[in-house]
Write an enzyme that holds these catalytic residues in place. Sequence first.
Site, PDB file in Angstrom:
ATOM      1  CG  ASN A   9      68.664   2.907 -17.218  1.00 37.00           C
ATOM      2  OD1 ASN A   9      69.072   4.061 -17.366  1.00 37.00           O
ATOM      3  ND2 ASN A   9      67.421   2.538 -17.502  1.00 37.00           N
ATOM      4  CE  LYS A  11      65.185   2.884 -14.347  1.00 35.17           C
ATOM      5  NZ  LYS A  11      63.883   2.268 -14.294  1.00 35.17           N
ATOM      6  CD  GLU A  96      61.896   3.877 -16.813  1.00 37.08           C
ATOM      7  OE1 GLU A  96      62.883   4.609 -16.971  1.00 37.08           O
ATOM      8  OE2 GLU A  96      61.814   3.028 -15.897  1.00 37.08           O
ATOM      9  N   GLY A 172      61.323  -1.453 -11.831  1.00 37.22           N
ATOM     10  CA  GLY A 172      61.122  -0.506 -10.730  1.00 37.22           C
ATOM     11  C   GLY A 172      60.002  -0.893  -9.783  1.00 37.22           C
TER      12      GLY A 172
HETATM   13  C1  PEP Z   1      65.773  -0.488 -15.955  1.00 37.42           C
HETATM   14  O1  PEP Z   1      65.746   0.704 -15.746  1.00 37.42           O
HETATM   15  O2  PEP Z   1      66.116  -0.889 -17.060  1.00 37.42           O
HETATM   16  C2  PEP Z   1      65.407  -1.409 -14.876  1.00 37.42           C
HETATM   17  C3  PEP Z   1      65.418  -2.695 -15.115  1.00 37.42           C
HETATM   18  O3  PEP Z   1      65.067  -0.846 -13.665  1.00 37.42           O
HETATM   19  P1  PEP Z   1      64.956  -1.616 -12.251  1.00 37.42           P
HETATM   20  O4  PEP Z   1      66.186  -2.471 -12.100  1.00 37.42           O
HETATM   21  O5  PEP Z   1      64.887  -0.524 -11.225  1.00 37.42           O
HETATM   22  O6  PEP Z   1      63.709  -2.454 -12.284  1.00 37.42           O
END
Ligand code: PEP
Length: 250
Positions: A9, A11, A96, A172
């Site tokens: 992902n 983002k 998010e 995150g």
């Molecule tokens: C996500 O964006 O779904 C996610 C799990 O982010 P991260 O791996 O950065 O924690």
Amino acid sequence: MRKKIIAGNWKMNMLPNEAIEFIQKLEPLVTDTNNEVILCVPYTDLFYALLTAQQTNIKIGAQNMHFEEKGAYTGEVSAEMLKSINVEYVIIGHSERRAYFAETDETVNKKLKSALKHELKPIVCVGETLESREAGKTQKIITTQTRLALEGINSEDVEKVIIAYEPIWAIGTGKTATAEDAEESIQAIREEIKKIYGQEISKRVIILYGGSVKSSNCKELFTMPDIDGGLVGGASLEPIEFSKIVNYEK
Ligand code: PEP
């Protein structure tokens, strides 16, 4: 047997030229895997990513969609629009989006129905906050989110749904759920699916873990019996690191 899926992902990261370069670098590193490799990219990268990933085993997904078919929804993109350019997957209800863009269990359910109608493969996110975890409410929250997301989805369609268990406190933050905690939560989600659709179907639904997955912790997570792979944020932004997660068995 359920297939392992490793989905990135991105983002709100990566310009089209960066997306093209990333896929060109990733491709030779993941050609031998039997795992499904997916990159969920920003809308502006979709077309470039789809072209670059043609004739590779890398699949492309979007990170969101609107539940309506068309109309006066400025700035939104429908399931049919995604499908029309051959997008295969779509993330629905990422935490998010729930936190910053007012997504609810109801909109998640509507999006899921529209995605299935247009033959997109949905990755539906559920997960608890730190507050809920500390209050001992993890299982209640995630099973309720699962049930509400799947409301009105028939047993044939539910097998096309991928669920991502993503504890919000692990996204995150660098904090990962222990493999045992992630397994326990994913078992609870599978149990909820069993209550609604029966044992056989519950065994076939793919459930991922997400939350600070990286090459150093993915193997212990992905080898748990109920964890079918991962949804990976930060660690999906670098091709070598992401390829190590895809190739976690090696
Ligand atoms: C996500 O964006 O779904 C996610 C799990 O982010 P991260 O791996 O950065 O924690």
